[in-house]
Design a protein around this motif. Sequence first.
Motif, PDB file in Angstrom:
ATOM      1  N   PRO A  26       0.809  -1.225   0.000  1.00  0.00           N
ATOM      2  CA  PRO A  26       0.000   0.000   0.000  1.00  0.00           C
ATOM      3  C   PRO A  26       0.842   1.274   0.000  1.00  0.00           C
ATOM      4  O   PRO A  26       0.378   2.318  -0.465  1.00  0.00           O
ATOM      5  N   ALA A  27       2.075   1.190   0.472  1.00  0.00           N
ATOM      6  CA  ALA A  27       2.919   2.385   0.578  1.00  0.00           C
ATOM      7  C   ALA A  27       3.453   2.830  -0.782  1.00  0.00           C
ATOM      8  O   ALA A  27       3.697   4.013  -1.007  1.00  0.00           O
ATOM      9  N   THR A  28       3.662   1.883  -1.693  1.00  0.00           N
ATOM     10  CA  THR A  28       4.236   2.225  -3.009  1.00  0.00           C
ATOM     11  C   THR A  28       3.357   1.759  -4.166  1.00  0.00           C
ATOM     12  O   THR A  28       3.581   2.142  -5.312  1.00  0.00           O
ATOM     13  N   GLY A  29       2.389   0.901  -3.904  1.00  0.00           N
ATOM     14  CA  GLY A  29       1.575   0.342  -4.970  1.00  0.00           C
ATOM     15  C   GLY A  29       2.214  -0.830  -5.684  1.00  0.00           C
ATOM     16  O   GLY A  29       1.614  -1.408  -6.585  1.00  0.00           O
ATOM     17  N   TYR A  30       3.432  -1.186  -5.285  1.00  0.00           N
ATOM     18  CA  TYR A  30       4.134  -2.249  -6.002  1.00  0.00           C
ATOM     19  C   TYR A  30       3.350  -3.564  -5.952  1.00  0.00           C
ATOM     20  O   TYR A  30       2.897  -3.979  -4.891  1.00  0.00           O
TER      21      TYR A  30
END
Lengths: 319, 319
Positions: B90-94
Amino acid sequence: MNTTFLSGKEIASLLDMKEVIRAVEDAFLNLGSGKAKMPPKIYLSLDEGDFRAMPAAIPGAAGVKWVNVHPHNPAQGLPTVMATLIYNDPATGYPLAVMDASLMTAYRTGAASAIASKYLARKNISSLGLIGAGRQAVTQCLAHMELFDIKIVKVFDSSGKAIEKFIDLFPQYPVEASSLEEAVACDIVCTVTPSREPFLKPEWIMPGTHINAVGADAPGKEELYPELLRRSKVVVDDLEQAQHSGEINVPIKNGLYQTDNIYATLAEIVSGKRAGRASDGEITIFDSTGIAIEDIAVAKLLYEKTKISNDYLTLDFTG
Amino acid sequence: MNTTFLSGKEIASLLDMKEVIRAVEDAFLNLGSGKAKMPPKIYLSLDEGDFRAMPAAIPGAAGVKWVNVHPHNPAQGLPTVMATLIYNDPATGYPLAVMDASLMTAYRTGAASAIASKYLARKNISSLGLIGAGRQAVTQCLAHMELFDIKIVKVFDSSGKAIEKFIDLFPQYPVEASSLEEAVACDIVCTVTPSREPFLKPEWIMPGTHINAVGADAPGKEELYPELLRRSKVVVDDLEQAQHSGEINVPIKNGLYQTDNIYATLAEIVSGKRAGRASDGEITIFDSTGIAIEDIAVAKLLYEKTKISNDYLTLDFTG
């Protein structure tokens, strides 16, 4: 049965802009004639960024693209936007493939603009102006080079380094650095910046210009002065998305542009329901937000290429 | 970075019902306390079936499940429902992982029922009744066996063969074939049929029973007579989904049940915002439609297990 997993590298080796343009144009034709289905995308908004689920079906293909936008990623060495696509057989729902859809997204966006240019630009155009020299500008250039006999590409970016890098990418094309005013004086202009303030002034735009307004893809983003929109024939890819997050989103919010002023969707024009350009003097604008049928069309193209080439990786995906 | 691809077989080897129950209960707790996000699912409806995109985020995890329902698949030897899940940071969408989510779905559905039973059933229950002996009944049984000291499981299905097969699956548990009336006389009853006509009569249900109504998961599906709903304390997993496609959808459409009659969501009860069962005499019903936070919670659990075990397959997913 098997699910094919296509990595970014495999996708890169399979992508061909000419084929992508044909597939995306076909998708717009299907959308216009009622043969495609596309519910509105949904947003999952988190503190650090957001995700969008973009489902769609075209004849013979269905699926969903799941794409994030995390603005702070570049500081960590990660792209802002990464996309994954699940590709299904519409007849059974079977997940035929999972694809890294990041590069595909840039290709289909370029293709959509070139298709808009095909229906909306004047005949015998010879110059292309690119405002913004990032990743999206690359595919705008590639797609227009496929469809038009372009003699000169003028590129402007606020970063001189970005312009240099862009020019180095295309030794085979007549690409040159230019000022903003020179770039927007071309026959076809593509705006591909992350701007949140309008910068494209109506007085710079010559009669007969076609503009692909690509940069605005989220609420608050804006590249063109609203007066330019009001003076032009505006075509959108999706009525709902354009109002929510396209080039017209800010002017609509501010009361400077009305939904009624939108001329047509690109699907209506490609499918012959509405005419394209009416005269050599009018200014036409394609407000591109990027829609799911474009993605599914490209996914179908690539999946079918892997089936033919057999040059792919399969994994057992069933229990 | 890499994206982990987890096939159905790998998922099967990683799934542990006790862990799944813990993860799903935690997800309901987060939903109840505002720490989870879950926009409404979207449907892509085609002639042959439909697809649903189910996005959600819980602390430390985000993603989307994409699941089809194609009723004619069994005739072609394919499951009606197949699910694929994209799991993101959730922090980077990776996109950290892509998972075959079909078996996970059955596990989380069983877990959600057992959690509902934990908060809604009487203390000291000893019998479990299963109406329907298909795949979903298996995980309903597994989950309740984890949480309760069940002395007897009574199974009814319109197919005697399905009952036999079910009993063979659980040599370690006290499972026996029974009539419909016997099965619904248990302390906890799970209905897991594809019925489109109510069959569970109010007069069969003893005071104090807890029912997990699991079968109805689409418009038009219905297992319980509306009068039973009206006499009972009804808890839903999602207000919107329950009205659209849960056990209450047909009675609401027919004016035989009102939204106001819903007592609470399971998240409100798990997070302590609403009390569970109030007396030993009341009948409680959990209307389970299946929600995306359950899926993301299980995906997080499995992804973290693969990180620890290293017994997985990684593929380069970046361009």
